[in-house]
Enzyme design. Structure first.
Site, short mmCIF file in Angstrom:
data_model
loop_
_atom_site.label_atom_id
_atom_site.label_comp_id
_atom_site.label_asym_id
_atom_site.label_seq_id
_atom_site.Cartn_x
_atom_site.Cartn_y
_atom_site.Cartn_z
N LEU A 103 -48.02 23.35 9.96
CA LEU A 103 -48.45 23.52 8.57
C LEU A 103 -49.94 23.83 8.50
O LEU A 103 -50.40 24.55 7.61
CB LEU A 103 -48.19 22.24 7.77
N ALA A 154 -56.45 22.72 13.01
CA ALA A 154 -57.91 22.58 12.98
C ALA A 154 -58.42 22.31 14.39
O ALA A 154 -57.65 22.33 15.35
CB ALA A 154 -58.31 21.45 12.03
N ALA A 161 -56.95 18.55 15.60
CA ALA A 161 -55.51 18.26 15.54
C ALA A 161 -54.79 19.36 14.79
O ALA A 161 -55.41 20.21 14.14
CB ALA A 161 -55.30 16.91 14.86
N GLN A 162 -53.46 19.33 14.90
CA GLN A 162 -52.65 20.19 14.05
C GLN A 162 -51.46 19.40 13.52
O GLN A 162 -51.11 18.34 14.04
CB GLN A 162 -52.22 21.46 14.76
N ASP A 169 -64.71 11.66 3.25
CA ASP A 169 -64.48 13.05 3.66
C ASP A 169 -63.65 13.75 2.58
O ASP A 169 -62.63 14.36 2.87
CB ASP A 169 -63.75 13.07 5.01
#
Length: 549
Positions: free
Chosen positions: A129, A132, A135-136, A287
């Protein structure tokens, strides 16, 4: 240093020279060996002379990859260190990288779960989906309850790559700090250390899961924020499994308007959420950029936020919260003396700081802000102005407040994007006043007494013994002091006697000498000299033998 580290060092150096970043150092700040080092790489020239220095830095960081991109993103929030042009350019850096092989993703997930994906999930999608630098994310359905979930998994070997780049950054920062000197405003080593702590925290997905669980529990009964459910038994250091949510990206203003979202209420709730997290819970999402915030699709007339990615969270001490609340209240009351005193009381500027000069510096920066209506004044920019001014007076950096100021800027920007007429002061003022009332009122006094009660209950049985020991010690000290006083008086008495005899002897010697030179009777002269010698001998013997008390 390994071959790979040397190769990476060369890549970084080549990129810096390619974008002419070596030219950013003033000639008087360049090391003596700089021309020689630059000459060794004569074939690498600045290929982007037509671009500004800030834009060249952005392009260099983009080329150097994820770790440097994230550093640039973090620097863009440090407006207490960077000018607006530099912050603006670095804010445009995008943490988007191609996805890694789904076979590697499956292997990493199964290693963490110690089970096959097919035994726990249905419909696992090999196409991520999102992807980055760290992570993914893949989607799936849980076999146990049929609910849609997402699996966030770290990239293979990402820790080693990040640690290698961090080590290189630290060496470069230390070198740059020596070149620039202690008075430099950027403070490279401090920035890199702050970044190191942040990015290493993002590598621990178990910590992110625990943060999300805590934030979710804080807002379980809230109609303003929803945090997806975390499957804690399926979450580990390199993997997190959570409920899949469906919402509208907060940056998609056209979609929000199309579904009839109450944007005024949404903007006000964003500010309320921030101050609730800070002052009620002392645990805030740090964040909150648009990629981590979504808006509910249901009940557009009563919308709520959906918060993702709790890898970076902030906390404040009571001193920090009081500083924040009192500074804002003092600012809006134009009480610049109180603002200066707050920095001094908090210990963030030296007690030797010229408080009058500090107050005047704050006034010069803050007073022009009142040329606009209160509703248009930015809380984030107020904090930023205070940080920048305080740093001129060597304020000790407070990372937790820098994190908060960054988050506040995000929230304000988001709120005014949703509803440009948002009055931040009227929305936030009740939170600040209520919190201050709780800190200084009778209830606050009672609460502090109650919180300290267990400590005093534990110490109470020891009280008689402590009193006895102190009385005994007092008597002992009194006796010791009396002995020291007696010794001192005895010493003084002997010293006075000795001085008297020595002075008298000197008088007799002088008289004897005068009588001898004037040819007066010899016996009188010898009598005076003899008496003087005798008195000198007595005075010398009468001196105190022990000068140590």
């Amino acid at each position: 240093m390994s071959i790979s580290s040397l190769h990476r060092g060369y890549q970084v150096l080549r990129t810096l020279l390619h974008y002419g970043l070596d030219e950013l150092l003033a000639k008087d700040k360049r090391p003596k060996l700089f021309p020689l080092i630059r000459g060794c790489f004569f074939w690498i020239r600045n290929q982007h002379k037509d671009k500004s220095a800030a834009e060249r830095l952005k392009l260099a960081m983009q080329e150097l990859g994820p770790v440097y991109i994230k550093l640039g993103q973090m620097l863009s929030t440090r407006r207490d260190l960077l000018d607006d042009e530099w912050a603006y350019q670095l804010a445009m850096l995008q943490d988007r990288v191609p996805p890694f092989d789904s076979a590697l993703a499956r292997e990493a997930i199964e290693t963490e779960l110690n089970a096959s994906i097919d035994s726990l999930f249905d419909d696992f999608d090999d196409v991520p989906l999102a992807s980055a630098s760290i992570a993914q994310v893949h989607s799936a359905t849980l076999k146990s309850n049929g609910k849609a979930v997402v699996l966030k998994v770290l990239r293979p070997n990402v820790e080693a790559l990040i640690l290698a780049d961090l080590q290189l950054m630290s060496h470069c920062a230390a070198l740059l700090e020596r070149i620039l000197g202690d008075g430099n405003r950027l403070r490279p080593a401090e920035v890199i250390e702050d970044y190191r702590l942040t990015i290493l925290g993002e590598l621990n997905l178990k910590l992110e899961a625990l943060n999300a669980i805590k934030l979710r529990n804080n807002f379980l009964d809230s109609d303003a924020l929803y945090v997806p459910y975390i499957y804690e038994d399926l979450s580990f250091t390199r993997l997190i499994v959570m409920e899949r949510i469906y919402g509208i990206a907060v940056s998609d203003l056209s979609a929000l308007k199309a579904q009839g979202t109450n944007l005024k209420l949404l903007a006000e709730r964003g500010v309320e959420l921030f101050f609730t997290q800070v002052f009620r819970d002392n645990f805030f999402h740090a964040d909150m950029h648009p990629g981590n915030i979504f808006i509910s699709r249901d009940h557009p007339d009563n919308p709520y936020y959906i918060g993702l990615d709790c890898g970076i969270m902030g906390t404040l001490t009571d001193v920090d919260k009081r500083y924040l609340a009192e500074n804002f209240l003092a600012f809006f009351n134009r009480d610049y003396q109180r603002i200066a005193q707050l920095h001094l009381e908090s210990g963030w500027v030296s007690e030797h700081t010229d408080i009058v000069a500090f107050e005047q510096a704050i006034k010069i920066v803050c007073e022009p802000m009142f040329n606009k209506p209160l509703a248009e004044i930015s809380f984030g920019h107020v904090l930023l102005a205070l940080f920048r001014t305080a740093r001129q007076f060597n304020m000790v950096v407070q990372p937790q407040l820098v994190l908060l100021q960054k988050t506040l800027l995000y929230i304000e920007g988001l709120g005014r994007q949703l509803y440009p007429q948002l009055d931040l002061w009227q929305t936030a003022k009740p939170f600040l006043e209520q919190w201050m009332a709780k800190q200084v009122g009778p209830k606050a006094l009672f609460d502090k007494f109650k919180s300290n009660a267990p400590f005093w209950a534990e110490k109470l049985p020891e009280l008689p013994e402590l009193v006895y020991d102190n009385l005994k010690l007092g008597r002992k000290l009194l006796g010791t002091q009396q002995q020291m006083l007696d010794k001192y008086l005895k010493y003084q008495h002997k010293a006075h006697k000795s001085n008297y005899l020595l002075i008298t002897s000197a008088v007799f010697v002088i008289c004897g000498t005068i009588l001898f030179t004037q040819a007066v009777t010899l016996w009188a002269s010898l009598l005076c000299l003899g008496t003087g010698a005798g008195l000198w001998l007595l005075g010398w013997q009468a001196r105190p033998k022990n000068r140590k008390l």
